[in-house]
Motif scaffolding. Structure first.
Motif, short mmCIF file in Angstrom:
data_model
loop_
_atom_site.label_atom_id
_atom_site.label_comp_id
_atom_site.label_asym_id
_atom_site.label_seq_id
_atom_site.Cartn_x
_atom_site.Cartn_y
_atom_site.Cartn_z
N GLY A 49 -6.47 -22.48 5.05
CA GLY A 49 -5.35 -22.08 5.49
C GLY A 49 -5.38 -20.31 5.64
N ASP A 50 -6.14 -19.98 4.86
CA ASP A 50 -6.22 -18.30 4.93
C ASP A 50 -6.96 -17.86 6.02
OD1 ASP A 50 -5.54 -18.28 1.94
OD2 ASP A 50 -7.57 -17.86 1.16
N SER A 51 -6.53 -16.93 6.66
CA SER A 51 -7.27 -16.08 7.58
C SER A 51 -8.52 -15.69 6.94
CB SER A 51 -6.30 -15.13 8.19
OG SER A 51 -6.94 -14.03 9.00
N ILE A 52 -9.61 -16.29 7.88
CA ILE A 52 -10.82 -15.75 7.27
C ILE A 52 -11.26 -14.30 7.67
CG2 ILE A 52 -13.37 -16.22 7.84
CD1 ILE A 52 -12.60 -18.98 8.53
N GLN A 53 -10.98 -13.90 8.84
CA GLN A 53 -11.14 -12.55 9.34
C GLN A 53 -10.26 -11.52 8.44
OE1 GLN A 53 -10.67 -11.50 13.36
NE2 GLN A 53 -11.36 -9.34 13.04
N GLY A 54 -9.00 -11.82 8.01
CA GLY A 54 -7.98 -11.14 7.55
C GLY A 54 -8.69 -11.09 5.84
N ARG A 55 -9.02 -12.07 5.40
CA ARG A 55 -9.36 -12.08 3.84
C ARG A 55 -10.78 -11.13 3.65
NH1 ARG A 55 -7.55 -13.17 -0.36
NH2 ARG A 55 -9.35 -14.45 -1.24
N ILE A 56 -11.48 -11.14 4.88
CA ILE A 56 -12.90 -10.46 4.58
C ILE A 56 -12.50 -9.16 4.99
CG2 ILE A 56 -14.96 -10.16 6.06
CD1 ILE A 56 -15.13 -13.22 6.31
N GLU A 57 -11.75 -8.76 6.00
CA GLU A 57 -11.29 -7.31 6.15
C GLU A 57 -10.62 -6.72 4.78
OE1 GLU A 57 -9.05 -6.85 9.57
OE2 GLU A 57 -10.78 -7.57 10.86
N GLN A 58 -9.64 -7.66 4.33
CA GLN A 58 -9.16 -7.05 3.11
C GLN A 58 -10.22 -6.75 2.01
OE1 GLN A 58 -6.06 -5.97 3.50
NE2 GLN A 58 -6.04 -5.01 1.51
N ALA A 59 -11.05 -7.55 1.99
CA ALA A 59 -11.96 -7.71 0.60
C ALA A 59 -12.93 -6.29 0.98
CB ALA A 59 -12.77 -8.77 0.51
N ILE A 60 -13.28 -6.13 2.12
CA ILE A 60 -14.28 -4.96 2.21
C ILE A 60 -13.52 -3.63 2.09
CG2 ILE A 60 -15.31 -3.61 4.29
CD1 ILE A 60 -16.18 -6.39 5.18
N ILE A 61 -12.24 -3.57 2.52
CA ILE A 61 -11.26 -2.51 2.34
C ILE A 61 -11.21 -2.20 0.89
CG2 ILE A 61 -8.98 -1.56 2.48
CD1 ILE A 61 -9.14 -3.03 5.34
N ASN A 62 -11.15 -3.28 0.03
CA ASN A 62 -10.91 -2.99 -1.38
C ASN A 62 -12.29 -3.03 -2.23
OD1 ASN A 62 -8.11 -2.87 -1.27
ND2 ASN A 62 -7.93 -5.12 -1.16
N ALA A 63 -13.40 -3.21 -1.67
CA ALA A 63 -14.46 -3.22 -2.27
C ALA A 63 -14.85 -1.77 -2.64
CB ALA A 63 -15.61 -3.72 -1.39
N SER A 64 -15.72 -2.01 -4.20
CA SER A 64 -16.24 -0.75 -4.58
C SER A 64 -17.58 -0.51 -3.88
CB SER A 64 -16.76 -1.08 -5.98
OG SER A 64 -15.66 -1.19 -6.95
N TYR A 65 -18.40 -1.34 -3.51
CA TYR A 65 -19.50 -1.56 -2.97
C TYR A 65 -19.57 -2.69 -1.95
CZ TYR A 65 -21.06 1.96 -6.09
OH TYR A 65 -21.00 3.25 -6.92
N VAL A 66 -20.35 -2.67 -0.72
CA VAL A 66 -20.64 -3.54 -0.10
C VAL A 66 -22.03 -3.93 0.01
CG1 VAL A 66 -20.57 -4.63 2.16
CG2 VAL A 66 -18.65 -3.30 1.51
#
Length: 158
Positions: A49-66
Protein backbone atom coordinates in the motif's frame (compact mmCIF):
# COMPACT_ATOMS: atom_id res chain seq x y z
CA UNK A 1 -0.62 4.47 7.18
CA UNK A 2 2.41 2.16 7.08
CA UNK A 3 4.89 4.76 5.92
CA UNK A 4 7.69 5.60 8.34
CA UNK A 5 8.03 9.28 9.13
CA UNK A 6 11.69 10.23 8.99
CA UNK A 7 11.39 13.56 10.76
CA UNK A 8 15.07 14.43 10.66
CA UNK A 9 17.54 14.25 7.84
CA UNK A 10 20.57 12.04 7.73
CA UNK A 11 19.37 9.11 9.75
CA UNK A 12 20.46 6.17 7.62
CA UNK A 13 22.31 4.92 4.56
CA UNK A 14 20.23 4.33 1.43
CA UNK A 15 21.33 1.52 -0.90
CA UNK A 16 20.52 1.83 -4.60
CA UNK A 17 20.95 -1.44 -6.50
CA UNK A 18 19.62 -3.74 -9.20
CA UNK A 19 17.72 -6.80 -8.02
CA UNK A 20 20.13 -8.86 -10.13
CA UNK A 21 22.86 -7.93 -7.61
CA UNK A 22 20.76 -8.94 -4.59
CA UNK A 23 23.14 -11.66 -3.38
CA UNK A 24 25.98 -9.16 -3.01
CA UNK A 25 23.63 -6.53 -1.58
CA UNK A 26 22.39 -8.94 1.09
CA UNK A 27 25.97 -9.62 2.17
CA UNK A 28 26.68 -5.88 2.28
CA UNK A 29 23.52 -5.27 4.33
CA UNK A 30 24.58 -7.93 6.85
CA UNK A 31 28.06 -6.41 7.12
CA UNK A 32 26.69 -2.90 7.62
CA UNK A 33 24.26 -4.08 10.28
CA UNK A 34 27.03 -6.01 12.04
CA UNK A 35 28.90 -2.69 12.14
CA UNK A 36 25.88 -0.87 13.63
CA UNK A 37 25.27 1.20 10.50
CA UNK A 38 21.58 2.10 10.07
CA UNK A 39 20.42 1.28 6.55
CA UNK A 40 17.32 1.82 4.46
CA UNK A 41 16.69 -0.86 1.86
CA UNK A 42 13.55 -0.97 -0.25
CA UNK A 43 12.51 -4.59 0.23
CA UNK A 44 12.66 -4.21 4.02
CA UNK A 45 11.08 -0.75 4.34
CA UNK A 46 8.34 -0.51 1.70
CA UNK A 47 5.09 -2.10 2.87
CA UNK A 48 1.96 -3.10 0.97
CA UNK A 49 0.00 0.00 0.00
CA UNK A 50 2.98 2.37 0.29
CA UNK A 51 3.88 4.65 -2.59
CA UNK A 52 7.08 3.05 -3.89
CA UNK A 53 8.36 6.22 -5.53
CA UNK A 54 7.33 8.39 -2.56
CA UNK A 55 9.03 6.14 0.00
CA UNK A 56 12.23 5.95 -2.06
CA UNK A 57 12.35 9.72 -2.59
CA UNK A 58 11.81 10.37 1.13
CA UNK A 59 14.48 7.84 2.06
CA UNK A 60 17.01 9.49 -0.28
CA UNK A 61 16.12 12.96 1.01
CA UNK A 62 16.72 11.75 4.59
CA UNK A 63 19.82 9.66 3.91
CA UNK A 64 23.24 10.39 5.35
CA UNK A 65 24.76 8.65 2.35
CA UNK A 66 23.53 6.91 -0.76
CA UNK A 67 25.49 3.81 -1.70
CA UNK A 68 25.11 3.05 -5.40
CA UNK A 69 25.95 -0.53 -6.32
CA UNK A 70 27.52 -0.21 -9.76
CA UNK A 71 27.31 -3.20 -12.08
CA UNK A 72 26.17 -3.89 -15.64
CA UNK A 73 22.70 -4.61 -14.27
CA UNK A 74 22.46 -1.38 -12.25
CA UNK A 75 23.74 0.83 -15.07
CA UNK A 76 20.85 -0.50 -17.17
CA UNK A 77 18.24 -0.09 -14.43
CA UNK A 78 15.82 2.84 -14.79
CA UNK A 79 15.12 2.72 -11.01
CA UNK A 80 18.80 3.00 -10.11
CA UNK A 81 19.22 5.81 -12.64
CA UNK A 82 16.34 7.78 -11.09
CA UNK A 83 17.58 7.17 -7.54
CA UNK A 84 21.05 8.30 -8.53
CA UNK A 85 19.74 11.44 -10.25
CA UNK A 86 17.81 12.42 -7.12
CA UNK A 87 20.82 11.74 -4.89
CA UNK A 88 23.22 13.64 -7.17
CA UNK A 89 20.83 16.62 -7.29
CA UNK A 90 20.70 16.66 -3.48
CA UNK A 91 24.49 16.35 -3.31
CA UNK A 92 24.89 19.28 -5.70
CA UNK A 93 22.32 21.41 -3.83
CA UNK A 94 23.83 20.72 -0.40
CA UNK A 95 27.44 20.72 -1.65
CA UNK A 96 28.49 17.76 0.46
CA UNK A 97 29.51 14.17 -0.11
CA UNK A 98 26.37 12.09 -0.30
CA UNK A 99 26.82 9.49 -3.06
CA UNK A 100 29.34 6.70 -2.55
CA UNK A 101 29.74 4.47 -5.61
CA UNK A 102 30.34 0.78 -4.90
CA UNK A 103 31.91 -0.91 -7.92
CA UNK A 104 30.64 -4.48 -7.72
CA UNK A 105 31.09 -5.72 -11.29
CA UNK A 106 33.23 -4.44 -14.13
CA UNK A 107 31.30 -1.93 -16.24
CA UNK A 108 31.42 1.61 -17.54
CA UNK A 109 30.58 4.05 -14.76
CA UNK A 110 27.64 6.38 -15.44
CA UNK A 111 28.87 9.76 -16.69
CA UNK A 112 28.05 11.63 -13.46
CA UNK A 113 30.03 9.10 -11.37
CA UNK A 114 33.21 9.03 -13.46
CA UNK A 115 34.94 11.71 -11.41
CA UNK A 116 33.98 10.08 -8.10
CA UNK A 117 36.25 7.77 -6.18
CA UNK A 118 34.52 4.43 -5.70
CA UNK A 119 34.92 1.56 -3.26
CA UNK A 120 36.08 -1.45 -5.26
CA UNK A 121 34.26 -4.69 -4.40
CA UNK A 122 35.05 -6.48 -7.69
CA UNK A 123 37.36 -9.02 -6.06
CA UNK A 124 35.35 -11.21 -3.63
CA UNK A 125 38.58 -12.33 -1.92
CA UNK A 126 39.22 -8.73 -0.86
CA UNK A 127 35.73 -8.15 0.54
CA UNK A 128 37.05 -7.29 4.04
CA UNK A 129 39.51 -4.74 2.72
CA UNK A 130 36.83 -3.16 0.55
CA UNK A 131 34.35 -3.13 3.41
CA UNK A 132 36.86 -1.42 5.72
CA UNK A 133 37.40 1.18 3.00
CA UNK A 134 33.65 1.75 2.85
CA UNK A 135 33.45 2.17 6.63
CA UNK A 136 36.26 4.69 6.38
CA UNK A 137 34.20 6.71 3.89
CA UNK A 138 31.20 6.86 6.20
CA UNK A 139 31.20 9.79 8.59
CA UNK A 140 30.01 8.43 11.95
CA UNK A 141 28.93 11.88 13.17
CA UNK A 142 25.60 11.32 11.46
CA UNK A 143 24.79 8.19 13.40
CA UNK A 144 23.76 7.55 16.98
CA UNK A 145 26.31 4.79 17.53
CA UNK A 146 29.48 6.12 19.20
CA UNK A 147 31.63 4.18 16.76
CA UNK A 148 31.31 1.77 13.92
CA UNK A 149 32.44 -1.75 14.55
CA UNK A 150 35.52 -2.64 12.57
CA UNK A 151 35.29 -6.35 13.24
CA UNK A 152 36.28 -8.41 10.20
CA UNK A 153 33.39 -9.89 8.27
CA UNK A 154 33.35 -13.28 6.59
CA UNK A 155 35.53 -13.17 3.47
CA UNK A 156 33.83 -16.11 1.81
CA UNK A 157 33.23 -15.53 -1.90
CA UNK A 158 29.81 -14.20 -2.79
Amino acid sequence: MNETNFSTKETHIFISYSRQDKRFVNKLIASLRDSSVPIWIDHLEIKAGDSIQGRIEQAIINASYVLVIVSPASTNSSWVTEELRLAMARQRDEQKKLVIPILYRECQLPAFLRDRHYVDFRNPRKYNISFQSLLGAIDTLYFNSPHLSTQPVDDAPI
